[in-house]
Scaffold this active site. Structure first.
Site, PDB file in Angstrom:
ATOM      1  N   ASP A   9       4.079 -10.622   4.592  1.00 63.98           N
ATOM      2  CA  ASP A   9       2.691 -10.219   4.783  1.00 63.98           C
ATOM      3  C   ASP A   9       2.333  -9.248   3.658  1.00 63.98           C
ATOM      4  O   ASP A   9       3.215  -8.763   2.932  1.00 63.98           O
ATOM      5  CB  ASP A   9       2.551  -9.557   6.153  1.00 63.98           C
ATOM      6  CG  ASP A   9       1.185  -8.965   6.386  1.00 63.98           C
ATOM      7  OD1 ASP A   9       0.182  -9.688   6.232  1.00 63.98           O
ATOM      8  OD2 ASP A   9       1.106  -7.763   6.706  1.00 63.98           O
ATOM      9  N   ASP A  11      -1.006  -6.672   3.665  1.00 61.21           N
ATOM     10  CA  ASP A  11      -1.643  -5.416   4.065  1.00 61.21           C
ATOM     11  C   ASP A  11      -0.790  -4.679   5.094  1.00 61.21           C
ATOM     12  O   ASP A  11      -0.544  -5.181   6.196  1.00 61.21           O
ATOM     13  CB  ASP A  11      -3.036  -5.689   4.633  1.00 61.21           C
ATOM     14  CG  ASP A  11      -3.993  -6.190   3.567  1.00 61.21           C
ATOM     15  OD1 ASP A  11      -3.971  -5.656   2.455  1.00 61.21           O
ATOM     16  OD2 ASP A  11      -4.759  -7.135   3.841  1.00 61.21           O
TER      17      ASP A  11
END
Length: 259
Positions: A9, A11
């Protein structure tokens, strides 16, 4: 099959992009459009429960009924989604500026783990709710030329029907890399991300941050406060049943093999 692919991922996982990048960029975008809005850190933490930047603005309009001013009120009435898109484009420009100025550094252990995985022959992909327009400056300025060659693929939210916590992004990543979900491991920071990975059959490790510290993580195989570094051990918040000082390939392989 042994662990073959790491799915990162972005953020909150690779960098603390929310408080250091997106939040100040939103507030500057609001000013650009003549809006007397200021999202505080506490408010933004609540808004982060809504997946997607445009969706957050849309939710904020409905849930908080903020003042718009006459010009913005007319724009919202005539083309609400178009108006939201304009604000989001402004936010993306300000986010890019912060990245370019080096104001959004990678979290501890990220660069080390990417190098270790790539040098060991593991494949790496980025799987993110961010749009490609938001991801590209992050790759250019935060990941940079040294680490970028290790990244084989990037899968963004504008390529699937549903964002995390739906499994679409992880299913797409596995399909494009021609690998079984069980032969991957996702590295996430949120319950939405871990839930998305789990629903796609991908085991997940969670590295929390200040915005996700209180999330439940039933879908994660382990939860830590960072990836850590040699000499800077992690705090294990949800144990996989074994101890470790920092997240390396051995830890990821053991997590993946727990099946």
């Amino acid at each position: 099959m042994p662990l073959g692919v790491l799915l990162f991922d972005v953020d909150g996982t690779l960098a603390d992009t929310e408080p250091e990048g997106h939040l100040p960029a939103y507030n500057k975008a609001f000013r650009d459009h003549g809006l007397d809005w200021r999202w505080t850190r506490s408010l933004y933490r609540k808004l982060l429960l809504i997946s997607g930047g445009r969706e957050r603005i849309d939710h904020y309009l409905d849930a908080y009924d903020p003042a718009l001013g006459e010009a913005n009120d007319d724009s919202v009435r005539s083309d609400r989604q178009g108006w939201i898109d304009e604000i989001h484009r402004s936010k993306t420009r300000h986010f890019r500026d912060r990245l370019q100025k080096g104001q959004v550094p990678l979290r501890p252990g990220v660069a080390r783990l990417i190098r270790e995985a790539g040098d060991a022959g593991l494949r790496i992909a980025i799987v993110t709710n961010a749009s490609r327009a938001t991801l590209e400056p992050f790759l250019a300025y935060a990941i940079g030329d040294e680490l970028l060659p290790y990244i084989e693929r990037t899968i963004c939210s504008d390529e699937v029907a549903h964002k995390k916590p739906a499994p679409d992004l992880y299913r797409t990543a596995c399909e494009r890399m021609s690998i079984a979900p069980a032969d991957c491991i996702a590295i996430e920071d949120s319950n939405a991300g871990a839930t998305a990975a789990h629903a796609a059959g991908v085991p997940a490790l969670v590295t929390i941050n200040a915005d996700t510290r209180d999330h439940p993580f039933e879908a994660a195989r382990a939860v830590v406060d960072s990836l850590g570094e040699p000499g800077a051990p992690v705090t294990i918040l949800q144990s996989p049943g074994f101890d470790f000082d920092y997240v390396d390939l051995d830890v990821l392989r053991r997590l993946n093999a727990m099946g």
